[in-house]
Write a protein that holds these residues in place. Structure first.
Motif, PDB file in Angstrom:
ATOM      1  N   UNK A  29       8.102  18.463 -10.420  1.00 25.18           N
ATOM      2  CA  UNK A  29       7.900  18.260 -11.856  1.00 25.18           C
ATOM      3  C   UNK A  29       6.566  17.592 -12.198  1.00 25.18           C
ATOM      4  N   UNK A  30       5.688  17.399 -11.207  1.00 24.85           N
ATOM      5  CA  UNK A  30       4.338  16.902 -11.474  1.00 24.85           C
ATOM      6  C   UNK A  30       3.472  17.187 -10.255  1.00 24.85           C
ATOM      7  N   UNK A  31       2.172  17.374 -10.453  1.00 23.44           N
ATOM      8  CA  UNK A  31       1.294  17.695  -9.319  1.00 23.44           C
ATOM      9  C   UNK A  31       1.251  16.575  -8.291  1.00 23.44           C
ATOM     10  N   UNK A  32       1.021  16.940  -7.037  1.00 23.96           N
ATOM     11  CA  UNK A  32       0.953  15.961  -5.957  1.00 23.96           C
ATOM     12  C   UNK A  32      -0.093  14.894  -6.266  1.00 23.96           C
ATOM     13  N   UNK A  33      -1.232  15.299  -6.827  1.00 26.24           N
ATOM     14  CA  UNK A  33      -2.318  14.343  -7.054  1.00 26.24           C
ATOM     15  C   UNK A  33      -2.004  13.334  -8.158  1.00 26.24           C
ATOM     16  N   UNK A  34      -0.934  13.554  -8.931  1.00 30.88           N
ATOM     17  CA  UNK A  34      -0.585  12.594  -9.982  1.00 30.88           C
ATOM     18  C   UNK A  34       0.865  12.122  -9.874  1.00 30.88           C
ATOM     19  N   UNK A  35       1.403  12.166  -8.659  1.00 35.89           N
ATOM     20  CA  UNK A  35       2.773  11.695  -8.469  1.00 35.89           C
ATOM     21  C   UNK A  35       2.913  10.243  -8.923  1.00 35.89           C
ATOM     22  N   UNK A  36       3.995   9.969  -9.643  1.00 38.45           N
ATOM     23  CA  UNK A  36       4.319   8.610 -10.045  1.00 38.45           C
ATOM     24  C   UNK A  36       3.604   8.091 -11.262  1.00 38.45           C
ATOM     25  N   UNK A  55       0.781  -1.236   0.000  1.00 38.22           N
ATOM     26  CA  UNK A  55       0.000   0.000   0.000  1.00 38.22           C
ATOM     27  C   UNK A  55       0.806   1.275   0.000  1.00 38.22           C
ATOM     28  N   UNK A  56       2.100   1.202  -0.360  1.00 42.01           N
ATOM     29  CA  UNK A  56       2.893   2.423  -0.454  1.00 42.01           C
ATOM     30  C   UNK A  56       2.592   3.118  -1.777  1.00 42.01           C
ATOM     31  N   UNK A  57       2.639   4.425  -1.758  1.00 40.76           N
ATOM     32  CA  UNK A  57       2.383   5.176  -2.980  1.00 40.76           C
ATOM     33  C   UNK A  57       3.624   5.270  -3.845  1.00 40.76           C
ATOM     34  N   UNK A  58       3.459   5.098  -5.143  1.00 35.04           N
ATOM     35  CA  UNK A  58       4.552   5.362  -6.076  1.00 35.04           C
ATOM     36  C   UNK A  58       4.597   6.871  -6.292  1.00 35.04           C
ATOM     37  N   UNK A  59       5.616   7.519  -5.750  1.00 32.02           N
ATOM     38  CA  UNK A  59       5.669   8.981  -5.797  1.00 32.02           C
ATOM     39  C   UNK A  59       6.585   9.499  -6.892  1.00 32.02           C
ATOM     40  N   UNK A 111       8.929   5.045  -3.567  1.00 35.08           N
ATOM     41  CA  UNK A 111       7.678   4.828  -2.859  1.00 35.08           C
ATOM     42  C   UNK A 111       7.693   5.626  -1.564  1.00 35.08           C
ATOM     43  N   UNK A 112       6.498   6.045  -1.106  1.00 35.11           N
ATOM     44  CA  UNK A 112       6.436   6.768   0.153  1.00 35.11           C
ATOM     45  C   UNK A 112       5.003   7.105   0.513  1.00 35.11           C
ATOM     46  N   UNK A 113       4.859   8.106   1.374  1.00 40.57           N
ATOM     47  CA  UNK A 113       3.518   8.570   1.710  1.00 40.57           C
ATOM     48  C   UNK A 113       2.973   9.430   0.574  1.00 40.57           C
ATOM     49  N   UNK A 114       1.870  10.122   0.794  1.00 43.23           N
ATOM     50  CA  UNK A 114       1.183  10.816  -0.295  1.00 43.23           C
ATOM     51  C   UNK A 114       2.069  11.827  -1.016  1.00 43.23           C
TER      52      UNK A 114
END
Length: 357
Positions: free
Chosen positions: A326-333, A32-36, A52-55
């Protein structure tokens, strides 16, 4: 050392993977880690570098992977990392992790009572040992909070192998399947890193002089009762900072060296607040005789590298500018990101990489 040069803890830990798709499924889908950030190794642009990390990919939450498809298996030993622990809030949430992992076919050991926390162990698909450790009860259960690390602590029999109820440990789990990672199960970043050294006293001098960490626990490996196991952390005024505990098993005089490869940690990175502090840190490290790299631009932070006396590769990375540069937080990774100097090679680089989901 100046208080300005005391790290607050880990920035990230970088490991070696042989299959980026499999790594993404394990750490992203299962844990469940986020691909950032989806990018490449800046020093080897033909290989993925996944973060990978938090939001937001905040310092202390980050695990990163170099994809080296042809890498030989690594091994832990002197100058290497034995395991990486990720934090979880409660023992109840930890049992949910045990059920989720075992239902996914992952072999799990624990939970084991380590006194300062409870531990669950398993391996990732490449063989890296991962631990999920509870937030508490903390290091002050057997020493005063403002006097940690002053005595060599012998663990009680019930925490040692001969005192454990192995059947109860094996059968202890959450009663129901856990098909999704629930909010209480959220992994809280790097709880601690456990490495191996051939000289605990020398290693302690290094972590204290180079990084400003302080000794917070002297004890023994609870799986053999003989090997010394010491803990250093960011510790001030009786408070141990989260995401900061570096623990070392003392293999005094051993020549069994670690080997970088699949399923082994490549390097451990600690935090600097900003470039000014990092520059001061580099001068300090040079002044105590360490061979330190120039500052390297990693787009999302700036880095310097050096080695501990036992050979472990250590990095100091700045907290900023962060992964949203280089990309918005809501579309990281979501997209493959390249630094400006590699952008002209995008078509060639993308042709060498296996597409990720």
């Amino acid at each position: 050392m100046s208080n300005d040069l005391r790290t607050r803890g880990f920035h990230h830990v970088t490991m070696v993977s042989t299959d980026a798709r499999r790594t993404l499924a394990f750490y992203g889908d299962l844990l469940g880690l986020g691909l950032v950030k989806k990018t490449v190794n800046f020093d080897d642009p033909g290989a993925y570098h996944l973060y990978f990390g938090d939001d937001t990919g905040s310092p202390g939450s980050i695990l990163t992977f170099f994809e080296w498809p042809n890498a030989h298996p690594g091994r832990w030993g002197v100058g290497g990392v034995h395991h990486i622990a990720l934090g979880v809030s409660t023992p109840e949430a930890q049992l949910k992790w045990k059920r989720r992992l075992e239902d996914a076919g992952v072999a799990v050991n624990g939970p084991l009572d380590r006194g300062y926390f409870r531990s669950l162990y398993f391996k990732d698909p490449d063989g890296q040992i991962i631990e999920i450790a509870t937030r508490g009860p903390g290091y002050a259960i057997d020493e005063a909070a403002d006097a940690l690390g002053r005595s060599l602590i012998t663990q009680p029999d019930e925490r040692m192998p001969d005192g454990r109820d192995t059947v109860a440990i094996q059968t202890m789990t959450h009663p129901d399947p856990v098909p999704v990672v629930t909010p209480d199960m959220r992994l809280e970043g790097v709880h601690h890193v456990s490495a191996i050294t051939d000289d605990l006293a020398r290693a302690g001098d290094f972590y204290e002089q180079a990084l400003g960490l302080r000794l917070v626990k002297q004890t023994f490996n609870q799986d053999d009762g003989k090997t010394k196991h010491f803990f250093w952390a960011a510790y001030e005024d009786g408070v141990v900072e989260p995401n900061s505990s570096m623990t070392l098993f003392g293999w005094e005089g051993s020549t069994y060296a670690s080997r970088v490869g699949a399923g082994q940690t490549h390097h451990v990175a600690f935090r600097a607040a900003d470039r000014d502090q990092q520059d001061a840190w580099r001068e300090h490290l040079l002044s105590i005789g360490l061979d330190v790299s120039p500052v390297m631009d990693r787009s999302y932070f700036e880095s310097i590298y050096f080695r501990a006396p036992d050979g472990l590769l250590v990095e100091i990375a700045t907290d900023g500018p962060g992964f949203a540069v280089d990309e918005p937080v809501e579309s990281l990774g979501e997209s493959l990101k390249l630094p400006s100097w590699l952008e002209p090679q995008r078509e060639r680089i993308e042709s060498t990489l296996v597409a990720l989901p």
